[in-house]
Design a protein around this motif. Structure first.
Motif, PDB file in Angstrom:
ATOM      1  N   VAL A  10       0.831  -1.194   0.000  1.00 22.49           N
ATOM      2  CA  VAL A  10       0.000   0.000   0.000  1.00 22.49           C
ATOM      3  C   VAL A  10       0.866   1.245   0.000  1.00 22.49           C
ATOM      4  O   VAL A  10       0.562   2.239  -0.614  1.00 22.49           O
ATOM      5  N   CYS A  11       1.954   1.188   0.705  1.00 28.67           N
ATOM      6  CA  CYS A  11       2.885   2.308   0.731  1.00 28.67           C
ATOM      7  C   CYS A  11       4.279   1.752   0.959  1.00 28.67           C
ATOM      8  O   CYS A  11       4.454   0.581   1.230  1.00 28.67           O
ATOM      9  N   ALA A  12       5.251   2.600   0.865  1.00 30.43           N
ATOM     10  CA  ALA A  12       6.631   2.165   1.070  1.00 30.43           C
ATOM     11  C   ALA A  12       6.979   2.128   2.548  1.00 30.43           C
ATOM     12  O   ALA A  12       8.137   2.035   2.900  1.00 30.43           O
ATOM     13  N   CYS A  13       5.971   2.162   3.395  1.00 31.01           N
ATOM     14  CA  CYS A  13       6.171   2.261   4.837  1.00 31.01           C
ATOM     15  C   CYS A  13       6.153   0.878   5.492  1.00 31.01           C
ATOM     16  O   CYS A  13       5.143   0.186   5.463  1.00 31.01           O
ATOM     17  N   ALA A  14       7.268   0.501   6.083  1.00 32.91           N
ATOM     18  CA  ALA A  14       7.350  -0.798   6.749  1.00 32.91           C
ATOM     19  C   ALA A  14       6.392  -0.863   7.932  1.00 32.91           C
ATOM     20  O   ALA A  14       5.865  -1.930   8.248  1.00 32.91           O
ATOM     21  N   GLU A  15       6.132   0.255   8.577  1.00 37.16           N
ATOM     22  CA  GLU A  15       5.248   0.267   9.741  1.00 37.16           C
ATOM     23  C   GLU A  15       3.839  -0.217   9.384  1.00 37.16           C
ATOM     24  O   GLU A  15       3.220  -0.971  10.137  1.00 37.16           O
ATOM     25  N   ASN A  52       5.918  -8.204   1.271  1.00 41.47           N
ATOM     26  CA  ASN A  52       6.299  -6.968   0.601  1.00 41.47           C
ATOM     27  C   ASN A  52       7.254  -6.098   1.394  1.00 41.47           C
ATOM     28  O   ASN A  52       7.209  -4.874   1.320  1.00 41.47           O
ATOM     29  N   TYR A  53       8.115  -6.723   2.170  1.00 36.76           N
ATOM     30  CA  TYR A  53       9.186  -5.967   2.816  1.00 36.76           C
ATOM     31  C   TYR A  53      10.272  -5.709   1.781  1.00 36.76           C
ATOM     32  O   TYR A  53      10.360  -6.396   0.766  1.00 36.76           O
ATOM     33  N   ARG A  54      11.096  -4.744   2.019  1.00 37.74           N
ATOM     34  CA  ARG A  54      12.089  -4.297   1.053  1.00 37.74           C
ATOM     35  C   ARG A  54      13.504  -4.507   1.557  1.00 37.74           C
ATOM     36  O   ARG A  54      13.745  -4.685   2.747  1.00 37.74           O
ATOM     37  N   ILE A  55      14.439  -4.446   0.628  1.00 37.04           N
ATOM     38  CA  ILE A  55      15.872  -4.464   0.940  1.00 37.04           C
ATOM     39  C   ILE A  55      16.337  -3.017   0.860  1.00 37.04           C
ATOM     40  O   ILE A  55      16.160  -2.350  -0.155  1.00 37.04           O
ATOM     41  N   ASN A  56      16.905  -2.526   1.936  1.00 36.71           N
ATOM     42  CA  ASN A  56      17.307  -1.121   2.020  1.00 36.71           C
ATOM     43  C   ASN A  56      18.694  -0.894   1.432  1.00 36.71           C
ATOM     44  O   ASN A  56      19.637  -0.516   2.127  1.00 36.71           O
ATOM     45  N   LEU A  57      18.797  -1.137   0.145  1.00 36.24           N
ATOM     46  CA  LEU A  57      20.029  -0.886  -0.610  1.00 36.24           C
ATOM     47  C   LEU A  57      19.647  -0.283  -1.956  1.00 36.24           C
ATOM     48  O   LEU A  57      18.549  -0.529  -2.458  1.00 36.24           O
ATOM     49  N   GLU A  76      21.367  -8.776   5.248  1.00 39.20           N
ATOM     50  CA  GLU A  76      21.684  -7.784   6.271  1.00 39.20           C
ATOM     51  C   GLU A  76      20.897  -6.488   6.095  1.00 39.20           C
ATOM     52  O   GLU A  76      20.719  -5.740   7.053  1.00 39.20           O
ATOM     53  N   ALA A  77      20.436  -6.200   4.877  1.00 42.76           N
ATOM     54  CA  ALA A  77      19.691  -4.971   4.606  1.00 42.76           C
ATOM     55  C   ALA A  77      18.184  -5.218   4.452  1.00 42.76           C
ATOM     56  O   ALA A  77      17.442  -4.297   4.118  1.00 42.76           O
ATOM     57  N   ASP A  78      17.733  -6.425   4.713  1.00 40.68           N
ATOM     58  CA  ASP A  78      16.326  -6.788   4.547  1.00 40.68           C
ATOM     59  C   ASP A  78      15.494  -6.253   5.720  1.00 40.68           C
ATOM     60  O   ASP A  78      15.803  -6.513   6.879  1.00 40.68           O
ATOM     61  N   GLU A  79      14.415  -5.511   5.413  1.00 36.57           N
ATOM     62  CA  GLU A  79      13.576  -4.918   6.456  1.00 36.57           C
ATOM     63  C   GLU A  79      13.034  -5.963   7.429  1.00 36.57           C
ATOM     64  O   GLU A  79      13.079  -5.761   8.644  1.00 36.57           O
TER      65      GLU A  79
END
Length: 109
Positions: A10-15, A52-57, A76-79
């Motif tokens: 829905v959004c790029a927000c992990a919360e 739908n979690y993201r990798i922060n790279l 290591e960069a996976d939400e």
């Protein structure tokens, strides 16, 4: 028990994804003891799907890691991994070691 789900991005927000996952797992009831939460009614619970979690790279870094089969920087960069390690989500769950690259979408050449 097998539980399968696919959370919408829905959004790029992990919360927001965290809240969705907590709601899904927390509200599940099954069997003769509905007052006992779903997670503790089984010896093992397998959670499948795309949360739908993201990798922060940066994308080029992710693609380079995938091409070269270097999974550690991606993990290591996976939400979701970071939230699990901080005991903020899915506490007590054990993830099987990742030994293959993501099936995520690649950029067209």
């Amino acid at each position: 028990c097998l539980l399968c789900g696919d959370l919408l991005l829905v959004c790029a927000c992990a919360e927001a994804r965290n809240d969705d996952l907590v709601q899904i797992v927390g509200r599940l009831k099954l069997g003769p003891t509905p007052h006992v939460d779903f997670v503790h009614q089984f010896h093992a619970l397998f959670l499948f799907g795309d949360a739908n979690y993201r990798i922060n790279l940066p994308t080029p870094t992710v693609l380079d890691c995938i091409r070269n089969r270097r999974l550690d920087p991606l993990i290591e960069a996976d939400e979701l991994t970071l939230l699990e390690r901080a005991r903020q989500l899915l506490f007590g769950f054990v993830e099987w070691p990742l030994t293959f690259p993501s099936r995520s979408q690649y950029l067209a050449r």
